[in-house]
Design an enzyme around this catalytic site. Structure first.
Site, mmCIF file in Angstrom:
data_model
loop_
_atom_site.group_PDB
_atom_site.id
_atom_site.type_symbol
_atom_site.label_atom_id
_atom_site.label_comp_id
_atom_site.label_asym_id
_atom_site.label_seq_id
_atom_site.Cartn_x
_atom_site.Cartn_y
_atom_site.Cartn_z
ATOM 1 N N SER A 183 0.797 -1.241 0.000
ATOM 2 C CA SER A 183 0.000 0.000 0.000
ATOM 3 C C SER A 183 0.820 1.276 0.000
ATOM 4 C CB SER A 183 -0.948 0.015 1.197
ATOM 5 O OG SER A 183 -2.000 -0.876 0.962
ATOM 6 N N LYS A 196 0.298 3.378 -2.969
ATOM 7 C CA LYS A 196 -0.891 4.239 -3.125
ATOM 8 C C LYS A 196 -0.533 5.725 -3.109
ATOM 9 C CE LYS A 196 -3.779 0.614 -1.106
ATOM 10 N NZ LYS A 196 -4.450 0.104 0.097
ATOM 11 N N TYR A 211 -3.704 -2.581 -10.184
ATOM 12 C CA TYR A 211 -3.591 -2.449 -8.720
ATOM 13 C C TYR A 211 -2.706 -3.549 -8.121
ATOM 14 C CZ TYR A 211 -4.996 -2.459 -3.814
ATOM 15 O OH TYR A 211 -4.985 -2.450 -2.442
ATOM 16 N N TYR A 243 -4.543 3.670 8.003
ATOM 17 C CA TYR A 243 -5.892 3.093 8.166
ATOM 18 C C TYR A 243 -6.451 3.443 9.544
ATOM 19 C CZ TYR A 243 -3.299 0.613 4.682
ATOM 20 O OH TYR A 243 -2.475 0.341 3.653
ATOM 21 N N VAL A 248 1.206 -3.663 3.802
ATOM 22 C CA VAL A 248 1.214 -4.951 4.501
ATOM 23 C C VAL A 248 2.475 -5.768 4.231
ATOM 24 C CG1 VAL A 248 -1.272 -5.233 4.832
ATOM 25 C CG2 VAL A 248 -0.196 -6.114 2.752
HETATM 26 N N1 GLN Z 1 -2.251 -5.317 -1.922
HETATM 27 C C1 GLN Z 1 -2.801 -5.199 -0.599
HETATM 28 C C2 GLN Z 1 -4.302 -5.391 -0.649
HETATM 29 O O1 GLN Z 1 -4.926 -4.881 -1.516
HETATM 30 C C3 GLN Z 1 -2.454 -3.859 -0.030
HETATM 31 C C4 GLN Z 1 -2.982 -3.654 1.368
HETATM 32 C C5 GLN Z 1 -2.031 -2.982 2.278
HETATM 33 O O2 GLN Z 1 -0.837 -2.902 2.044
HETATM 34 N N2 GLN Z 1 -2.553 -2.546 3.398
HETATM 35 O O3 GLN Z 1 -4.875 -6.052 0.178
#
Ligand code: GLN
Length: 317
Positions: A71, A74, A198, A250, A268
């Site tokens: 993420s 993003k 994505y 988050y 993650v």
């Molecule tokens: N690729 C992961 C997902 O879409 C990214 C989530 C994350 O890093 N929090 O679940």
């Protein structure tokens, strides 16, 4: 924020000490397993890299080891989508913290398919869809890689295809989010095409050094360093930082702002990009996650680094 750059010696000492402290930590969190390929990563790793105003990179631990940025990507797709669409992007995604887990679906129905912010999964998928536009996924992915290689000044940055495949074959919840948003026309492409981009952006592999370098434009008001080439406008860099501070972790965003006091974006894979405006771009990585999916040791290391260096966006300089 007008902070003066610390002497590199103090920073080098802090970075080295913190890496040693993290190596001795036993409470390392839990590696993400819902993307099967991420479950294979050794949790006993820790890397830290800091780029200063002089352009020096100060690092310790596994700072040269590439990991899945997940993420953290993003931030970069938001930068690119704002460049492509300008403020029209905000018709499709909001700017409020969600207070819910990163992959939550619950707010989408109540809020007519428009995600709360660009850093939860739903919001990032909407941003990626906007970035894809009417183009081809392969072009969008190439554009993201081009941007990262340019901003990190490193052509070696690449996608870990095994991670991308692993997530594509298990990403049922992301398919659910994308399909729901397609129904509301927030996602405008075939959801499979948008998610193709994505999953690949999330599977980009970078080291702490590369990630800290790539984040420089957020630390220096849209430039890669003081007086260096402009990547984006100062206003846009400040706004992305504001979103990182309020939404980058988050439902752990308030806690991160409280403990660290810097804009940050986690993934993650265990990576976090953090920004000290005018002073430093920081990347930290340790694969074990806390209960809300943010790097356990990454958060702790940033808390200690910020405290020792006196870094905070709320400091008076
Ligand atoms: N690729 C992961 C997902 O879409 C990214 C989530 C994350 O890093 N929090 O679940």
């Amino acid at each position: 924020m007008a902070q003066t750059a610390p002497p590199d010696a103090a920073l080098t000492a802090a970075v080295t000490e913190i890496a040693a402290e993290m190596a001795a930590e036993t409470e390392r969190g839990t590696v993400a397993t819902y993307i099967p390929q991420l479950a294979c990563v050794d949790p006993n790793q820790f890397g830290l890299a800091v780029v200063t105003a002089s352009g020096a990179v100060i690092s310790a631990g596994d700072a040269e080891v590439a990991f899945s940025i997940q993420s953290v990507s993003k931030v970069f797709t938001l930068t690119l989508a704002l460049g492509a669409l300008g403020d029209d992007l905000w018709q499709r995604v909001g700017r409020e913290p969600s207070g819910d887990p990163f992959n939550s679906i619950i707010q989408l129905e109540a809020e007519r398919g428009r995600p709360r912010n660009p850093f939860i999964n739903a919001g990032a998928i909407a941003v990626t869809d906007a970035l894809l536009g009417k183009g081809e996924p392969v072009e969008a992915v190439a554009g993201i890689l081009h941007f990262l290689r340019g901003s990190a000044a490193d052509e070696r940055i690449a996608i870990d295809e095994a991670v991308a495949r692993s997530e594509r074959s298990t990403g049922f919840r992301n398919f659910a989010l994308a399909n729901f948003m397609r129904d509301w026309r927030i996602v405008q492409n075939d959801p499979a095409r948008t998610l193709d981009v994505y999953f690949q952006q999330c599977a980009i592999a970078m080291s702490c050094r590369q990630l800290a370098m790539a984040g420089r434009y957020l630390a220096w008001d849209g430039r890669t360093g003081p007086g260096a080439a402009r990547v984006i406008s100062a206003e846009r860099a400040r706004r992305i930082n504001a979103l990182m501070l309020t939404c980058g972790h988050y439902d752990g965003s308030g806690e991160f702002a409280f403990r660290v006091g810097l804009p940050g974006k986690s993934g993650v894979g265990g990576g976090i990009l953090a920004v000290v405006p005018g002073v430093a771009s920081i990347a930290v990585w340790s694969p074990g996650l806390n209960a809300v999916g943010n790097s356990q040791l990454g958060s702790l290391a940033l808390e200690r680094l910020a405290a020792r260096m006196g870094w905070s966006v709320f400091a008076d300089g």
